[in-house]
Motif scaffolding. Structure first.
Motif, short mmCIF file in Angstrom:
data_model
loop_
_atom_site.label_atom_id
_atom_site.label_comp_id
_atom_site.label_asym_id
_atom_site.label_seq_id
_atom_site.Cartn_x
_atom_site.Cartn_y
_atom_site.Cartn_z
N THR A 373 0.82 -1.22 0.00
CA THR A 373 0.00 0.00 0.00
C THR A 373 0.85 1.26 0.00
OG1 THR A 373 -1.74 -1.17 1.21
CG2 THR A 373 -1.84 1.24 1.20
N LYS A 374 1.83 1.33 0.90
CA LYS A 374 2.64 2.54 1.00
C LYS A 374 3.45 2.77 -0.27
CE LYS A 374 6.67 0.37 3.24
NZ LYS A 374 7.54 0.55 2.08
N ASP A 375 3.89 1.69 -0.90
CA ASP A 375 4.68 1.82 -2.12
C ASP A 375 3.83 2.39 -3.26
OD1 ASP A 375 6.99 0.45 -0.95
OD2 ASP A 375 5.75 -1.34 -1.08
N ILE A 376 2.66 1.84 -3.41
CA ILE A 376 1.78 2.29 -4.49
C ILE A 376 1.36 3.74 -4.29
CG2 ILE A 376 -0.48 1.91 -5.58
CD1 ILE A 376 -0.07 -1.09 -5.02
N PHE A 377 1.01 4.08 -3.06
CA PHE A 377 0.64 5.47 -2.78
C PHE A 377 1.80 6.42 -3.07
CE2 PHE A 377 0.23 9.19 0.00
CZ PHE A 377 -1.03 9.65 -0.38
N THR A 378 3.00 6.01 -2.69
CA THR A 378 4.18 6.86 -2.92
C THR A 378 4.42 7.06 -4.41
OG1 THR A 378 5.23 6.11 -0.87
CG2 THR A 378 6.67 7.07 -2.53
N ILE A 379 4.23 6.01 -5.20
CA ILE A 379 4.42 6.13 -6.66
C ILE A 379 3.38 7.08 -7.25
CG2 ILE A 379 4.34 4.91 -8.86
CD1 ILE A 379 5.39 2.42 -7.31
N TYR A 380 2.14 6.94 -6.85
CA TYR A 380 1.10 7.87 -7.33
C TYR A 380 1.45 9.31 -6.92
CZ TYR A 380 -2.43 4.40 -8.83
OH TYR A 380 -3.14 3.43 -9.49
N GLN A 381 1.90 9.47 -5.69
CA GLN A 381 2.26 10.81 -5.21
C GLN A 381 3.42 11.38 -6.02
OE1 GLN A 381 3.42 11.03 -0.98
NE2 GLN A 381 1.71 12.47 -0.71
N SER A 382 4.38 10.55 -6.33
CA SER A 382 5.51 10.97 -7.16
C SER A 382 5.04 11.40 -8.54
CB SER A 382 6.53 9.84 -7.29
OG SER A 382 7.04 9.47 -6.04
N ALA A 383 4.14 10.59 -9.12
CA ALA A 383 3.63 10.91 -10.45
C ALA A 383 2.77 12.16 -10.43
CB ALA A 383 2.82 9.73 -10.98
N PHE A 384 2.14 12.44 -9.31
CA PHE A 384 1.36 13.66 -9.18
C PHE A 384 2.27 14.89 -9.12
CE2 PHE A 384 -0.70 16.99 -6.70
CZ PHE A 384 -1.92 17.12 -7.36
N ASN A 385 3.35 14.77 -8.37
CA ASN A 385 4.25 15.91 -8.17
C ASN A 385 5.33 16.02 -9.24
OD1 ASN A 385 3.07 16.89 -5.72
ND2 ASN A 385 4.02 15.18 -4.62
N GLY A 386 5.51 14.96 -10.03
CA GLY A 386 6.54 15.00 -11.06
C GLY A 386 7.95 14.81 -10.54
N ILE A 387 8.09 14.06 -9.43
CA ILE A 387 9.41 13.85 -8.82
C ILE A 387 9.63 12.34 -8.67
CG2 ILE A 387 10.86 14.25 -6.80
CD1 ILE A 387 9.13 16.73 -6.23
N ILE A 388 10.68 11.82 -9.30
CA ILE A 388 11.01 10.40 -9.17
C ILE A 388 11.39 10.11 -7.72
CG2 ILE A 388 12.56 8.54 -9.87
CD1 ILE A 388 10.77 9.37 -12.12
N THR A 389 10.72 9.12 -7.11
CA THR A 389 11.01 8.74 -5.73
C THR A 389 11.51 7.29 -5.73
OG1 THR A 389 9.24 10.15 -4.92
CG2 THR A 389 10.05 8.46 -3.41
N GLU A 390 12.56 7.06 -4.95
CA GLU A 390 13.16 5.72 -4.90
C GLU A 390 12.76 5.02 -3.62
OE1 GLU A 390 17.68 3.92 -4.89
OE2 GLU A 390 17.22 5.72 -6.06
N ASN A 391 12.50 3.71 -3.72
CA ASN A 391 12.21 2.93 -2.52
C ASN A 391 13.44 2.89 -1.62
OD1 ASN A 391 10.80 1.09 -0.79
ND2 ASN A 391 12.03 -0.55 -1.68
N LYS A 392 13.24 3.19 -0.36
CA LYS A 392 14.35 3.19 0.60
C LYS A 392 14.30 1.96 1.49
CE LYS A 392 15.80 7.24 -0.78
NZ LYS A 392 17.07 7.35 -1.53
#
Length: 392
Positions: A373-392
């Motif tokens: 869940t947290k991963d998918i939400f983070t990806i959507y959030q990244s795609a919303f803001n236009g910032i590539i986010t890496e799994n930590k």
């Protein structure tokens, strides 16, 4: 290791391969044919052009054009009922993925009972037991791969679902790049990135095999070397041919290895906000690949090299970062919006999108990295803001 590899029974590919249609209709002994096609293709004369030899030979042909992008369950129910009622002995699907998916469903479910909803992957209770009436599929885009897969995708209220069975494979697929010349730049771009996504996700899939790898590698090479030209100059025969072959190979690759996180997250964008499937994949592709990068660094280095870049002096980590950057660049170069915000998707919708994506367990299971869940939400959030986010 044993791999199951499945292909459509008969395929024609290459410029003017449509010339084989009449012979195949004759071989399959059709008499009463339903042609499922996009209304736009009828309007511009492409459908008539494709079936003219059959009209000249006096086959009984009926056109069915109640086809829409991201076809709904209701649309599929209507076509299946119509096919059953009129007892056709062949279906020819001409168009993009919507027309082809609907054609496959109609051909198989015409000889079954119940509703299309009864056969859906997520909620259906009935099984496909019988091969349907003969089906010939003729794509007019280079992207969906529907003509070589056993899947039909339908849009539901909040997401998408599929009907899938090997009986949905057509008897004949005819992939003629000449039919894609009239495709406008925006659809060329969206369907092209869709095909690229198929190839990339097949290559990184947990179900990848040496055979699907070979198909995916050549698809990535052809598409990335040709998509910009095909979008900028649709009359370029070499670019159109390469995109056609690339899409075909990508379809075979993902049919045998499967797609993963990008598609799982793209389905809710189509279901809830009616973002076209190709654009849904395109906007999410860099963000998903950036997030899962560490789980498939070696394969991403391969992809970067396949796209034509030198990697001999790059570490896997550096090459994988550059791969994500190149995917971003391709999406930008073919003029597809690069953020969910640009598709007018509100930030408050990200939670419901996440919940819907989590339902796509069949697809998510193929991801090289488990997406919770947290991963998918983070990806959507990244795609919303236009910032590539890496799994930590």
């Amino acid at each position: 290791m044993v791999y199951k590899i499945t292909f459509t029974p008969l395929n024609y590919t290459g410029w003017n391969s449509l010339s084989h249609l009449s012979a195949e209709v004759k071989r399959l002994q059709a008499k009463k044919i339903l042609v499922v096609t996009d209304p736009t293709l009828i309007k511009i004369g492409l459908t008539t052009q494709a079936i003219q030899p059959l009209l000249d030979a006096n086959y009984s042909i009926e056109l069915y054009s109640e086809v829409a992008a991201e076809p709904s369950l209701a649309l599929a129910e209507k076509l299946v009922a119509y096919t059953r009622q009129h007892k056709f002995d062949m279906i020819i699907g001409i168009g993009g993925g919507s027309a082809l998916d609907l054609s496959k469903l109609a051909g198989v479910l015409a000889v079954h009972e119940g509703f299309v909803a009864d056969y859906l992957n997520l909620t259906g209770t009935k099984k496909i037991l019988h091969k349907g009436i003969p089906t010939i599929l003729i794509p007019t885009t280079s992207g969906t791969g529907s003509e070589v897969t056993n899947i039909a995708v339908l849009t539901l209220e909040n997401t998408k679902d599929v009907v899938t069975h090997d009986y949905l494979l057509p008897d004949v697929a005819i992939i003629d790049p000449a039919l894609t010349v009239s495709l406008p730049p925006n659809i060329t771009a969206a369907t092209g990135i869709d095909a690229l996504t198929h190839a990339i996700e097949a290559y990184i899939s947990r179900n990848a095999s040496p055979i699907s790898d070979a198909l995916a590698i050549q698809a990535i090479r052809l598409i990335t070397q040709s998509i910009r030209t095909a979008v900028a100059d649709g009359s370029n025969q070499e670019a159109r041919t390469n995109m056609s072959y690339g899409s075909y190979l990508a379809g075979l690759a993902f049919f045998n290895a499967g797609v993963a996180g990008v598609h799982a997250l793209a389905y809710p964008l189509g279901g809830q906000f009616h973002v076209p499937h190709g654009e849904s994949n395109a906007v999410l592709l860099p963000y998903v690949m950036g997030y899962i990068r560490q789980s498939c660094e070696k394969r991403m280095k391969d992809i970067y090299e396949i796209m034509g870049f030198h990697t001999a002096y790059l570490s896997q980590e550096e090459a994988s970062y550059r791969c994500v950057e190149e995917l971003q660049k391709i999406v930008k170069d073919v003029n597809i919006p690069s953020t969910l915000r640009e598709f007018n998707i509100p930030e408050e919708a990200l939670k419901q999108l996440t919940a819907a994506a989590l339902e796509q367990k069949r697809i998510l299971a193929r991801s090289p990295m488990a997406l919770l869940t947290k991963d998918i939400f983070t990806i959507y959030q990244s795609a919303f803001n236009g910032i590539i986010t890496e799994n930590k």
